[in-house]
Enzyme design. Structure first.
Site, mmCIF file in Angstrom:
data_model
loop_
_atom_site.group_PDB
_atom_site.id
_atom_site.type_symbol
_atom_site.label_atom_id
_atom_site.label_comp_id
_atom_site.label_asym_id
_atom_site.label_seq_id
_atom_site.Cartn_x
_atom_site.Cartn_y
_atom_site.Cartn_z
ATOM 1 N N ASP A 1 107.737 63.928 30.701
ATOM 2 C CA ASP A 1 108.142 64.942 29.674
ATOM 3 C C ASP A 1 108.659 66.115 30.491
ATOM 4 O OD1 ASP A 1 107.359 63.444 27.684
ATOM 5 O OD2 ASP A 1 105.724 64.740 27.305
ATOM 6 N N LYS B 1 112.110 62.176 21.320
ATOM 7 C CA LYS B 1 111.175 61.805 20.405
ATOM 8 C C LYS B 1 111.528 62.082 18.900
ATOM 9 C CE LYS B 1 106.924 62.978 23.141
ATOM 10 N NZ LYS B 1 106.376 61.458 23.455
ATOM 11 N N GLY C 1 97.496 61.417 28.214
ATOM 12 C CA GLY C 1 96.339 62.130 29.060
ATOM 13 C C GLY C 1 96.573 61.522 30.428
#
Lengths: 189, 293
Positions: B23, B80, B213
């Site tokens: 990201d 996204k 995560g």
């Protein structure tokens, strides 16, 4: 005759599956110690900047170059072809690479993923039946040196497969199809 | 010549295997990611940890930002869209990026329908928590899957849960006889044809990455050993003390996931990891993995 498949990143599993199907033993090459155990090497598709980085980080560039200079057959598909080219355009200026074949690889020659395509074209050295070629954010090969033979061209004349002695480069992915001919060709090199 | 075929869509994901998708929220971060060996970048305005912290409705990023990031790197660029927001997807396709993530990290736009991804030339990646959810997404045209995990937490437990669920279901499928497959397909609400294909081949029909995560090289190697094909790192890199170094380390650990010595070496002196959140401390309505159907 063990065929090494460089397994730093990319579609190495597809190459291995194809090789196993035609009866060739394979070994994943990730570190210099693995390189000593193979007689041939395939550099798969993937991201050339990533694979180049990992080649440099784990000391594979010089041992690999030495083996190829001694005559070990090597085949690069897509990112692999870029890494084998002596010259790279439209890449990162600092991207580590093997610089083996006397060609220029133009990265992402067709544009973004929306321009990825499949096409049937003949390949010099295979029988006359066209080969299904899958191009994914693919490069093309330019400025071929005198010792380099073009093996396949697009309809517009751009070179997408070439050979120089024990080195083979294809801009497309035979490993993503069910056609084994390109792999058999490599095993006979 | 056939453009944007299923083979080219699935094929790009095959090329990303064994790699790390990061990201990024600026062109500078995108270059750091590429320099560190990322196979692709996910262009967005806020990483999931910030989306979680700021609250409100999270939407597709500004096309200006996405284009600036596309301009900055040579590797594939993903972005996204909200679940079910097919117009955001049309916009991203028009921008000529490489992959769309129909993502639960953004606020869903449709609480019943996902995007009909067959209608697009651009390939899609979608999240899943189990085999049934993954195969429903493939039936809708997803050319790549990822676990959902719980994004923006720096806590790998949900990604592990989802990867374990998918691969143990695949193993179970392979022991079933034909009669049982029909019932199993019905129970997991997945198309029978895809269930049968998974049972026969012993693998998903498309590439499956881990996401949600992942914060350390060991997290990445853990998921790789559980069987995923590659790694998404969202907040884990640019919310840490030394992003470039951590990014390189996660790339190395993803490649050499079976070499503990290498993972140990790259894990040394990485500086501070992102702050983690315990899943049980997150209010139920703020969990992202439950979005999507």
């Amino acid at each position: 005759m063990t065929v090494g498949v460089l397994a730093l990143q990319g579609d190495f599993r597809e190459h291995e599956e194809m090789l196993r199907r035609i009866g060739a033993p394979t070994l994943q090459v990730r570190l210099p110690k693995h390189l000593d155990q193979v007689e041939r090497l395939i550099i798969p598709g993937g991201e050339s900047t990533t694979i180049g980085k990992l080649l440099a980080m784990y000391g594979l560039i010089e041992p690999l170059r030495a083996r190829v200079r001694e005559g070990m057959p090597v085949w690069g598909t897509c990112a692999g072809a870029i890494l084998m080219a002596q010259r790279i355009v439209d890449g990162r200026a600092d991207q580590p690479s093997l610089r083996l074949m006397d060609v220029t690889a133009r990265r992402n020659a067709f544009g973004s993923q929306l321009e990825s395509f499949e096409i049937d074209l003949p390949v010099e050295g295979l029988d006359s039946k066209p080969l299904r070629m899958v191009f994914i954010r693919a490069p093309v090969l330019e400025d071929l040196g005198d010792d380099v033979t073009p093996l396949a061209r697009l309809e517009d004349g751009r070179v997408v497969a070439a050979r120089q002695a024990n080195m083979l480069a294809t801009c497309f992915h035979p490993e993503l199809t069910s056609d084994e001919r390109m792999h058999r060709y490599f095993l006979e090199m | 010549m056939d453009k944007s075929t299923w083979t080219t869509k699935v094929g790009l994901a095959q090329m990303l295997k064994g790699g790390v998708i990061m990201d990024v929220v600026t062109p500078e971060q995108a270059r750091i990611a590429e320099d560190a060996g990322a196979v692709a970048v996910m262009a967005l305005e806020r990483v999931p940890a910030d989306i979680r912290a700021h609250g409100g409705v999270a939407r597709m990023s500004d096309p200006e930002l996405i284009l600036a990031i596309k301009e900055a790197v040579t590797i594939p660029v993903m972005a996204k869209v909200r679940i079910g927001h097919f117009v955001e997807a049309q916009v991203l396709e028009a921008l000529g990026i490489d992959y769309i993530d129909e993502s639960e990290v953004l606020t869903p736009a449709d609480e019943e329908h996902h995007i009909n991804k067959h209608k697009f030339r651009i390939p899609f990646v979608c999240g899943c928590r189990n085999l049934g959810e993954g195969l429903r997404r493939v039936a809708e045209g997803a050319a790549m899957l990822r676990t959902k995990g719980e994004a923006g937490t720096g806590n790998v437990v949900e990604a592990v849960r989802h990867a374990r669920a998918v691969y143990s279901e695949i193993r179970r499928l392979q022991t079933m006889d034909e009669d049982e497959l029909f019932t199993y397909a019905k129970n997991i609400q997945a198309p029978y044809e895809l269930v049968r294909q998974v049972a026969e081949t012993g693998r998903l029909p498309v590439v499956n990455f881990a996401a949600g995560g992942i914060a350390t090289p060991a997290d990445a190697a853990l998921l790789m050993q559980l069987g995923v094909d590659g790694i998404f790192v969202g907040s884990g890199i640019f919310k840490s003390g030394d992003p470039a170094k951590r990014a390189r380390a996660i790339v190395a650990a993803t490649t050499h996931y079976n070499e503990p010595e290498i993972i140990a070496e790259v894990s040394r002196g990485l500086g501070e990891a992102m702050v983690g959140i315990e899943i049980s401390k997150i209010p139920h309505d703020q969990l992202m993995a439950g979005r999507g159907w």
